[in-house]
Design an enzyme around this catalytic site. Structure first.
Site, short mmCIF file in Angstrom:
data_model
loop_
_atom_site.label_atom_id
_atom_site.label_comp_id
_atom_site.label_asym_id
_atom_site.label_seq_id
_atom_site.Cartn_x
_atom_site.Cartn_y
_atom_site.Cartn_z
CB ALA A 87 -0.88 -0.02 1.17
CD GLU A 89 -1.97 7.83 -2.90
OE1 GLU A 89 -1.73 8.29 -3.99
OE2 GLU A 89 -3.04 7.80 -2.28
CB THR A 129 10.56 2.32 -5.18
OG1 THR A 129 11.06 3.05 -6.10
CG2 THR A 129 10.71 3.53 -3.82
CG ASP A 130 14.48 1.69 -8.59
OD1 ASP A 130 13.48 2.56 -8.37
OD2 ASP A 130 14.89 1.31 -9.67
CD GLU A 131 10.98 6.51 -8.51
OE1 GLU A 131 10.63 7.80 -8.14
OE2 GLU A 131 9.97 6.06 -9.08
CE1 TYR A 156 6.43 5.91 -4.16
CE2 TYR A 156 7.92 6.48 -5.91
CZ TYR A 156 7.37 5.58 -5.34
OH TYR A 156 7.47 4.08 -5.09
CB SER A 157 11.63 8.89 -3.74
OG SER A 157 12.37 10.19 -4.15
CE LYS A 160 7.63 2.65 -0.87
NZ LYS A 160 6.43 1.80 -0.29
CG ASN A 185 10.57 2.42 -13.41
OD1 ASN A 185 11.52 2.63 -12.16
ND2 ASN A 185 9.90 3.39 -13.89
CE LYS A 195 2.88 4.44 -11.08
NZ LYS A 195 3.58 5.30 -10.11
N PRO A 198 1.41 2.13 -19.63
CG PRO A 198 0.27 1.76 -17.70
CD PRO A 198 1.84 1.66 -18.17
CG LEU A 212 9.29 11.08 -24.27
CD1 LEU A 212 9.17 9.85 -23.44
CD2 LEU A 212 10.40 10.61 -25.42
CG HIS A 282 12.28 13.06 -14.93
ND1 HIS A 282 11.76 13.24 -16.27
CD2 HIS A 282 11.95 11.92 -14.59
CE1 HIS A 282 11.38 11.96 -16.69
NE2 HIS A 282 11.53 11.19 -15.70
#
Length: 340
Positions: A87, A89, A129-131, A156-157, A160, A185, A195, A198, A212, A282
């Protein structure tokens, strides 16, 4: 591989209606049908109960609720002998727009789960995550390993990373029976259309030009979600307590090459897309060294042909338009409102 093996009888999967969580549930039910699974999910925009459709229901239960609800979490943890926390975000763009839900779910939610496991002596696995390691330069031969320092770049990272540190502290101070996995990823079926992969696929299905970020040279290390699921199960059952294991399939590709491969699958020209401004902060490149996982637990990815896995993913979205249509409309409206 270790001689001892922990096989849970009842697993609580937090966030089991999300992309990674639901695929993990499918893996457990398919490969270990005697294991009971309870899914706890708040059913936010990214949690879809249809992600569990078609799974045999004899040993599967869905509980709608918040991982920050200590009373509910305590009751469910007491019924299980293992908890896997999927779970979270997870979308960077959303975290930049509003970090608050990320702090709630990723930090406070993790605290609630691990404290319930601590009080009841229940095995806990944390999906990360790897982030959390920040970024690598494009010409750096290094790949992230478990000893690298944390240098998160986004809201986000950073949340985490905070959740990982909570798990490590609870393991050291309270003896929490815990492991952590940091994965690269993911791609595959049931991934929300916000994402990268998709979103491009569904735009092309609709006959639109995909978009992009930046210069398209940002590199990601792609892994099929089924391989991630098998790694999580391996770590849960065979991993050393207190350890972190990084999960990756060694499939580095930049965003431009991935988009062009998707365009080719649709018979579109390789330049048939629109460039859009880059998002703040980024990260340039992620890459995973999964040698510890491979060496200690004998894990290896099955979906080693990225092109084949990508083709199957495209076909899944072609065949399941009813699953993503509403989310696509809402996602594109949200992106427009954020100026992306």
């Amino acid at each position: 591989m270790f001689e001892t093996c922990f096989i849970p009888r009842h697993v609580l999967v937090a966030g089991g209606c999300g992309f990674i969580g639901s695929n993990l549930v499918r893996y457990i039910v398919r490969e270990h049908p005697d294991v009971a699974v309870t899914v706890l999910d708040k059913l936010t925009y990214a949690g879809n109960p249809e992600n569990l459709s078609g799974i045999p229901g004899e040993n599967l239960r869905l509980v709608v609720g918040d991982i920050c609800d200590a009373e509910l979490v305590g009751r469910l943890v007491a019924e299980a002998d293992a908890v896997v926390n999927c779970a979270a975000e997870t979308h960077n763009d959303n975290s930049i727009n509003d970090p608050t839900p990320f702090l709630d779910s990723n930090v406070r939610g993790t605290f609630t789960l691990i404290d319930a496991c601590r009080l009841r002596g229940v095995r806990y696995h944390h999906v990360s995550t790897d982030e959390v390691y920040g970024e690598l330069t494009l010409d750096d031969p290094h790949r992230f390993n478990e000893d690298d320092p944390y240098r998160p770049s986004s809201p986000y990272s950073s949340t985490k990373a905070a959740s990982d540190l909570l798990v490590r502290a609870w393991a050291r101070t309270y003896g929490l029976k815990a492991t952590i996995s940091g994965c690269s990823n993911n791609y595959g079926p049931y991934q929300h259309v916000e994402k990268f992969i998709p979103r491009q696929i569904t735009s092309l299905i609709d006959g639109e030009r995909p978009k992009l970020y930046g210069d398209g040279r940002n590199v990601r290390d792609w892994i099929h979600v089924d391989d991630h699921s098998s790694a999580v199960w391996g770590i849960l059952t065979l991993g050393r307590l207190g350890e972190t294991y990084l999960v990756g399939a060694g499939s580095e590709r930049n965003n431009l090459s991935v988009l062009r491969e998707i365009l080719s699958a649709f018979g579109r020209a390789e330049d048939d897309f629109d460039w859009v401004r880059d998002r703040p902060g980024h990260d340039r490149r992620y890459a995973i060294d999964a040698s510890k996982l491979i060496r200690e637990l004998g894990w290896k990815p099955v979906h080693v042909d990225f092109s084949a896995g990508l083709f199957d993913t495209i076909e899944w979205y072609r065949s399941n338009e009813g699953w993503w249509r509403v989310a696509k409309r809402e996602t594109e409206a949200r992106y427009a409102a954020m100026g992306f």
